[in-house]
Motif scaffolding. Structure first.
Motif, mmCIF file in Angstrom:
data_model
loop_
_atom_site.group_PDB
_atom_site.id
_atom_site.type_symbol
_atom_site.label_atom_id
_atom_site.label_comp_id
_atom_site.label_asym_id
_atom_site.label_seq_id
_atom_site.Cartn_x
_atom_site.Cartn_y
_atom_site.Cartn_z
ATOM 1 N N PHE A 60 0.852 -1.186 0.000
ATOM 2 C CA PHE A 60 0.000 0.000 0.000
ATOM 3 C C PHE A 60 0.889 1.238 0.000
ATOM 4 O O PHE A 60 1.448 1.624 1.028
ATOM 5 C CB PHE A 60 -0.925 -0.002 1.220
ATOM 6 C CG PHE A 60 -2.008 1.041 1.159
ATOM 7 C CD1 PHE A 60 -3.246 0.733 0.620
ATOM 8 C CD2 PHE A 60 -1.785 2.325 1.632
ATOM 9 C CE1 PHE A 60 -4.250 1.688 0.554
ATOM 10 C CE2 PHE A 60 -2.770 3.288 1.572
ATOM 11 C CZ PHE A 60 -4.009 2.970 1.027
ATOM 12 N N TYR A 67 2.212 5.054 -0.065
ATOM 13 C CA TYR A 67 1.908 6.253 0.714
ATOM 14 C C TYR A 67 1.480 5.949 2.147
ATOM 15 O O TYR A 67 1.047 6.842 2.868
ATOM 16 C CB TYR A 67 0.832 7.115 0.030
ATOM 17 C CG TYR A 67 1.265 7.670 -1.302
ATOM 18 C CD1 TYR A 67 2.052 8.809 -1.376
ATOM 19 C CD2 TYR A 67 0.909 7.029 -2.490
ATOM 20 C CE1 TYR A 67 2.466 9.306 -2.600
ATOM 21 C CE2 TYR A 67 1.320 7.520 -3.717
ATOM 22 C CZ TYR A 67 2.099 8.660 -3.766
ATOM 23 O OH TYR A 67 2.514 9.147 -4.977
ATOM 24 N N ALA A 68 1.607 4.691 2.582
ATOM 25 C CA ALA A 68 1.198 4.349 3.951
ATOM 26 C C ALA A 68 2.054 5.060 4.991
ATOM 27 O O ALA A 68 1.615 5.273 6.125
ATOM 28 C CB ALA A 68 1.268 2.838 4.161
ATOM 29 N N ARG A 69 3.278 5.435 4.613
ATOM 30 C CA ARG A 69 4.129 6.139 5.580
ATOM 31 C C ARG A 69 3.687 7.584 5.789
ATOM 32 O O ARG A 69 4.082 8.213 6.768
ATOM 33 C CB ARG A 69 5.592 6.091 5.132
ATOM 34 C CG ARG A 69 6.208 4.714 5.300
ATOM 35 C CD ARG A 69 7.689 4.724 5.020
ATOM 36 N NE ARG A 69 7.981 4.933 3.611
ATOM 37 C CZ ARG A 69 9.212 5.009 3.116
ATOM 38 N NH1 ARG A 69 10.253 4.917 3.910
ATOM 39 N NH2 ARG A 69 9.401 5.179 1.825
ATOM 40 N N GLN A 70 2.881 8.101 4.871
ATOM 41 C CA GLN A 70 2.324 9.452 5.054
ATOM 42 C C GLN A 70 1.000 9.332 5.805
ATOM 43 O O GLN A 70 -0.065 9.625 5.287
ATOM 44 C CB GLN A 70 2.112 10.130 3.701
ATOM 45 C CG GLN A 70 3.394 10.501 2.984
ATOM 46 C CD GLN A 70 3.124 11.292 1.710
ATOM 47 O OE1 GLN A 70 1.999 11.429 1.267
ATOM 48 N NE2 GLN A 70 4.180 11.807 1.113
ATOM 49 N N ASP A 71 1.085 8.888 7.051
ATOM 50 C CA ASP A 71 -0.127 8.630 7.828
ATOM 51 C C ASP A 71 -0.476 9.769 8.778
ATOM 52 O O ASP A 71 -1.475 9.701 9.484
ATOM 53 C CB ASP A 71 0.017 7.327 8.615
ATOM 54 C CG ASP A 71 1.199 7.360 9.581
ATOM 55 O OD1 ASP A 71 2.161 8.098 9.315
ATOM 56 O OD2 ASP A 71 1.149 6.644 10.594
ATOM 57 N N ALA A 92 -1.730 8.555 2.967
ATOM 58 C CA ALA A 92 -2.417 7.282 3.201
ATOM 59 C C ALA A 92 -3.928 7.459 3.138
ATOM 60 O O ALA A 92 -4.645 6.637 2.551
ATOM 61 C CB ALA A 92 -2.002 6.708 4.552
ATOM 62 N N ARG A 93 -4.427 8.546 3.726
ATOM 63 C CA ARG A 93 -5.867 8.802 3.703
ATOM 64 C C ARG A 93 -6.345 9.115 2.285
ATOM 65 O O ARG A 93 -7.404 8.651 1.852
ATOM 66 C CB ARG A 93 -6.213 9.964 4.640
ATOM 67 C CG ARG A 93 -7.709 10.274 4.693
ATOM 68 C CD ARG A 93 -7.994 11.458 5.598
ATOM 69 N NE ARG A 93 -7.651 11.169 6.985
ATOM 70 C CZ ARG A 93 -8.447 10.520 7.824
ATOM 71 N NH1 ARG A 93 -9.634 10.078 7.410
ATOM 72 N NH2 ARG A 93 -8.075 10.308 9.068
ATOM 73 N N PRO A 103 0.958 -3.198 6.107
ATOM 74 C CA PRO A 103 1.095 -1.758 5.857
ATOM 75 C C PRO A 103 1.953 -1.112 6.939
ATOM 76 O O PRO A 103 2.072 -1.642 8.047
ATOM 77 C CB PRO A 103 -0.349 -1.251 5.920
ATOM 78 C CG PRO A 103 -1.037 -2.218 6.823
ATOM 79 C CD PRO A 103 -0.407 -3.555 6.536
ATOM 80 N N THR A 147 1.430 1.360 8.710
ATOM 81 C CA THR A 147 0.680 1.801 9.882
ATOM 82 C C THR A 147 -0.675 1.108 9.944
ATOM 83 O O THR A 147 -1.344 0.945 8.917
ATOM 84 C CB THR A 147 0.467 3.328 9.859
ATOM 85 O OG1 THR A 147 -0.377 3.709 10.955
ATOM 86 C CG2 THR A 147 -0.186 3.779 8.565
ATOM 87 N N LEU A 158 -4.311 2.820 9.010
ATOM 88 C CA LEU A 158 -4.981 2.751 7.717
ATOM 89 C C LEU A 158 -6.435 2.322 7.871
ATOM 90 O O LEU A 158 -7.306 2.772 7.126
ATOM 91 C CB LEU A 158 -4.232 1.773 6.810
ATOM 92 C CG LEU A 158 -4.749 1.603 5.384
ATOM 93 C CD1 LEU A 158 -4.718 2.926 4.639
ATOM 94 C CD2 LEU A 158 -3.925 0.551 4.651
ATOM 95 N N SER A 186 -9.730 4.505 6.253
ATOM 96 C CA SER A 186 -10.463 3.972 5.111
ATOM 97 C C SER A 186 -11.961 3.934 5.380
ATOM 98 O O SER A 186 -12.401 3.573 6.477
ATOM 99 C CB SER A 186 -9.966 2.561 4.784
ATOM 100 O OG SER A 186 -10.733 1.988 3.751
#
Length: 252
Positions: free
Chosen positions: A30, A32-36, A47-48, A67, A69, A72, A76
């Motif tokens: 997934f 962009y999961a690090r941009q949480d 992530a959003r 993922p 984080t 997520l 979602s």
């Protein structure tokens, strides 16, 4: 990654317009999961944004693998099933893991992951303390746990630039660890000069999964890739037969 994301969004829209009853998007890595979360003013929460885009395009459920984080799920609008590839990697490690090996978390953020490996491999855990100056500059200064003259397995959820692994390996060797070092990560991003950086380290092997495509390069670390296809196939079969996924999910 961006090209794959756009293709997935278009495919979801096509399935929705084609009258699909339910649509499950299987996304092994997934992006962009690090941009949480926002760390400074003006930053997006990637992530959003991606989670909302997938739901808007037509996904009724997301299936992801490890993922960055667990937040997520909260971001979602549709259910998110978080599978874990740790048992896949642990099984590969167990094939020739020395009895006196130590599982090492390269930073405090990976401690829970290291404990998961420790439980599966029945090996003790050590932790390296680090500070990150930038995406490619990481400083590690201390290892907590006995690694003297022992083989080590450094585990993390992903290898991006390789800076975290590099810093951890230098600290472990300085603390007397044996020059028998394995690195294991769920996702092998290997961006920038990560491969050449890892190739310069005294690593026995670098073990990743195929959640991302990997290509051979002239400066190649001793890379081994294990497939998550059986894991995904099992999850899909369980979903379609309304069976629980508990045994496949990331520990909460």
């Amino acid at each position: 990654m961006n090209a794959h994301l756009i293709e997935l969004l278009l495919l979801l829209d096509a399935c929705r317009r084609g009258g699909a009853h339910t649509i499950t998007a299987v996304v092994p890595y997934f992006g962009y999961a690090r941009q949480d979360r926002r760390t400074r003013a003006g930053e997006p929460v990637g992530a959003r944004v991606v989670a909302e885009a997938l739901a808007t395009a037509g996904a009724d459920r997301l299936v992801v693998v490890d993922p960055h984080t667990t937040a997520l799920k909260a971001m979602s609008a549709v259910p998110v099933e978080m599978l874990t590839a740790v048992p896949v990697i642990a099984a590969a490690l167990a094939e020739d893991l020395p009895d006196d090996a130590v599982v090492v978390s390269p930073d405090l953020g990976a401690v829970e992951l290291a404990e998961h490996y420790s439980a599966l491999l029945h090996r003790p855990v050590a932790v390296v303390r680090k500070t990150r100056a930038s995406g490619t500059n990481v400083q590690a200064d201390e290892a907590v746990g006995d690694v003297t003259a022992r083989p080590v397995v450094v585990v993390d959820d992903m290898i991006s630039t390789g800076a975290t692994v590099e810093a951890a390996v230098h600290v472990l060797l300085a603390r007397g660890a044996a020059a028998d070092i394995t690195v294991a990560a769920n996702h092998g991003l290997l961006v920038g000069d990560a491969r050449s950086r890892l190739a310069k380290l005294p690593l026995r092997r670098v073990l990743v999964t195929d959640t991302l495509a990997t290509e051979k390069t002239p400066q190649e670390p001793p890379l081994q890739v294990r497939s998550v296809a059986p894991l995904l196939a099992d999850a899909i079969a369980r979903l379609h037969s309304d069976r629980p996924l508990d045994a496949l999910l990331t520990p909460s």
